[in-house]
Design a protein around this motif. Structure first.
Motif, mmCIF file in Angstrom:
data_model
loop_
_atom_site.group_PDB
_atom_site.id
_atom_site.type_symbol
_atom_site.label_atom_id
_atom_site.label_comp_id
_atom_site.label_asym_id
_atom_site.label_seq_id
_atom_site.Cartn_x
_atom_site.Cartn_y
_atom_site.Cartn_z
ATOM 1 N N GLY A 189 39.837 50.942 43.264
ATOM 2 C CA GLY A 189 38.616 50.826 44.053
ATOM 3 C C GLY A 189 37.696 49.741 43.543
ATOM 4 N N ASP A 190 37.574 49.645 42.209
ATOM 5 C CA ASP A 190 36.717 48.616 41.619
ATOM 6 C C ASP A 190 37.256 47.214 41.918
ATOM 7 N N LEU A 191 38.583 47.071 41.784
ATOM 8 C CA LEU A 191 39.192 45.773 42.066
ATOM 9 C C LEU A 191 39.064 45.403 43.537
ATOM 10 N N GLN A 192 39.213 46.399 44.421
ATOM 11 C CA GLN A 192 39.088 46.139 45.857
ATOM 12 C C GLN A 192 37.667 45.712 46.213
ATOM 13 N N ALA A 193 36.696 46.381 45.583
ATOM 14 C CA ALA A 193 35.296 46.012 45.825
ATOM 15 C C ALA A 193 35.030 44.593 45.349
ATOM 16 N N LYS A 194 35.610 44.234 44.190
ATOM 17 C CA LYS A 194 35.449 42.882 43.675
ATOM 18 C C LYS A 194 36.084 41.857 44.603
ATOM 19 N N ALA A 195 37.292 42.174 45.121
ATOM 20 C CA ALA A 195 37.978 41.266 46.049
ATOM 21 C C ALA A 195 37.182 41.092 47.329
ATOM 22 N N GLU A 233 44.322 40.716 44.951
ATOM 23 C CA GLU A 233 45.040 41.605 45.870
ATOM 24 C C GLU A 233 46.442 41.926 45.370
ATOM 25 N N ALA A 234 47.078 40.945 44.709
ATOM 26 C CA ALA A 234 48.396 41.201 44.117
ATOM 27 C C ALA A 234 48.286 42.236 43.012
ATOM 28 N N LYS A 235 47.230 42.147 42.206
ATOM 29 C CA LYS A 235 47.014 43.120 41.139
ATOM 30 C C LYS A 235 46.769 44.506 41.716
ATOM 31 N N ILE A 236 46.010 44.567 42.814
ATOM 32 C CA ILE A 236 45.732 45.847 43.462
ATOM 33 C C ILE A 236 47.026 46.482 43.965
ATOM 34 N N GLU A 237 47.874 45.688 44.602
ATOM 35 C CA GLU A 237 49.150 46.207 45.100
ATOM 36 C C GLU A 237 50.040 46.680 43.956
ATOM 37 N N GLU A 238 50.007 45.943 42.864
ATOM 38 C CA GLU A 238 50.803 46.325 41.695
ATOM 39 C C GLU A 238 50.347 47.679 41.151
ATOM 40 N N PRO A 290 48.870 31.907 51.422
ATOM 41 C CA PRO A 290 47.574 31.705 50.765
ATOM 42 C C PRO A 290 47.007 30.314 51.024
ATOM 43 N N LEU A 291 45.712 30.248 51.243
ATOM 44 C CA LEU A 291 45.003 28.982 51.304
ATOM 45 C C LEU A 291 44.464 28.670 49.910
ATOM 46 N N ASP A 292 44.265 27.394 49.616
ATOM 47 C CA ASP A 292 43.853 26.987 48.272
ATOM 48 C C ASP A 292 42.607 27.732 47.800
ATOM 49 N N PHE A 293 41.596 27.810 48.658
ATOM 50 C CA PHE A 293 40.340 28.412 48.239
ATOM 51 C C PHE A 293 40.406 29.939 48.195
ATOM 52 N N GLU A 294 41.518 30.518 48.672
ATOM 53 C CA GLU A 294 41.690 31.974 48.647
ATOM 54 C C GLU A 294 42.492 32.451 47.437
ATOM 55 N N LYS A 295 42.952 31.546 46.595
ATOM 56 C CA LYS A 295 43.855 31.933 45.506
ATOM 57 C C LYS A 295 43.282 32.996 44.572
ATOM 58 N N PRO A 296 41.985 32.933 44.192
ATOM 59 C CA PRO A 296 41.452 34.019 43.350
ATOM 60 C C PRO A 296 41.543 35.383 44.035
ATOM 61 N N ILE A 297 41.348 35.402 45.356
ATOM 62 C CA ILE A 297 41.437 36.655 46.102
ATOM 63 C C ILE A 297 42.883 37.133 46.151
ATOM 64 N N ILE A 298 43.804 36.221 46.396
ATOM 65 C CA ILE A 298 45.217 36.572 46.465
ATOM 66 C C ILE A 298 45.681 37.191 45.148
#
Length: 318
Positions: free
Chosen positions: A37-43, A15-20, A4-12
């Motif tokens: 689907g909603d979480l993926q669209a938000k990401a 994505e972790a929540k989506i995988e879970e 992960p890059l610092d500015f990507e942490k909210p996305i990471i």
């Protein structure tokens, strides 16, 4: 695992929540497709917003991402029948600069580029993509081969810069780079180069003085690294962000300045998220560039290349 890059942490985190949730759905036979689907669209929305306004320093981070496809990835996916050629016939082999013969979509080519490596072992062996003089003399040897057999030349640039160590200087680092650049300018075959990550200083220019210079959207190309520039101007590497802004090292800046001919778009989120798609896109861009140069005679190719580089800096800098 994606670093992960610092500015990507909210996305990471998203994505972790989506995988879970996906794992939970498979294990407990629960249908949560709408929530996923909603979480993926938000990401995707956040990713698009972040990457639409990356700062130069953030682009430096993306260009250096360890999951970004490296030379070996491009060779294995794009170059059929690749036959590596080793050594400079003067001193030895340099694993930081790889080259040889192969076929790009059936077209015979000479190909070369910087290899950074993917793990500690390969990074150490390739010296993190920083070539020694023997690497640039091997590049000259490959250029001679391309000229002799009238084969198009393709190069992949990804280096922080040529290795600056004492032994490299003792073996003629500056001379090797200068002769490689001069040899580029003398070539009578189509020559296309693409910056796939970092394009650092003369170590990059030595194999990128081409008829067409392409650059991935989030790669960088500069006379010096931001850290090196900051150390000189501010006496502190902590000003690297300021240096990145001043250096105009992004693909967009360099296209506007006439240094780069084409920006190759990366998939949403950068090449490190979609390496296979990125490699395929670069392959198509290389094929198109070589098609555009097909039919030009040797004198015209040589003249166009020389005029292209000699004219840099004369206009478009305001």
């Amino acid at each position: 695992m994606l670093t992960p890059l610092d500015f990507e942490k909210p996305i990471i985190e998203l994505e972790a929540k989506i995988e879970e949730l996906r794992h939970l759905s498979h294990s407990d036979d629960i249908n949560i497709n709408k929530e996923v689907g909603d979480l993926q669209a938000k990401a995707d929305r956040q990713l698009r917003q972040i990457y639409a306004k990356l700062t130069p320093w953030q682009k430096v981070q993306v260009a250096r991402h360890p999951n970004r496809p490296h030379l070996r990835d491009y060779l294995s996916a794009l170059i059929d029948e690749f036959t590596p050629l080793a050594g400079d016939r003067l001193y030895g082999e340099d694993a930081a600069l790889v080259g040889g013969l192969g076929r790009l979509y059936g077209r015979p080519v000479v190909v070369m580029g910087h290899e950074k490596g993917h793990d500690i072992e390969t990074r150490m062996r390739s010296n993190f993509g920083m070539a020694h003089p023997e690497g640039y003399r091997k590049a000259q040897r490959l250029m001679d081969l391309a000229d002799r057999f009238a084969l198009p030349l393709v190069s992949f640039v990804d280096t922080p810069g040529a290795y600056p160590g004492v032994q490299a200087e003792e073996r003629g680092q500056a001379e090797a780079i200068a002769r490689a650049i001069a040899r580029c300018l003398e070539l009578r075959v189509p020559f296309v180069s693409v910056v796939i990550g970092e394009g650092g200083s003369g170590g990059a220019v030595a194999i990128a003085t081409a008829n067409r210079v392409l650059m991935l959207e989030h790669s960088i190309y500069s006379v010096i690294s931001p850290e090196g520039c900051a150390s000189i101007l501010w006496r502190s590497a902590e000003n690297a962000k300021d240096a990145a802004d001043a250096l105009k090292l992004t693909a967009q800046d360099l296209t506007r300045l006439g240094v780069v001919d084409q920006v190759v778009e990366e998939p949403l989120g950068g090449a490190h998220r979609h390496p296979k798609e990125t490699v395929e896109t670069v392959g198509r861009a290389l094929e198109t560039a070589l098609d555009d140069l097909r039919g030009h005679d040797g004198d015209a190719l040589r003249r166009e290349r020389r005029e292209k580089f000699l004219s840099m800096g004369r206009s478009g800098l305001t």
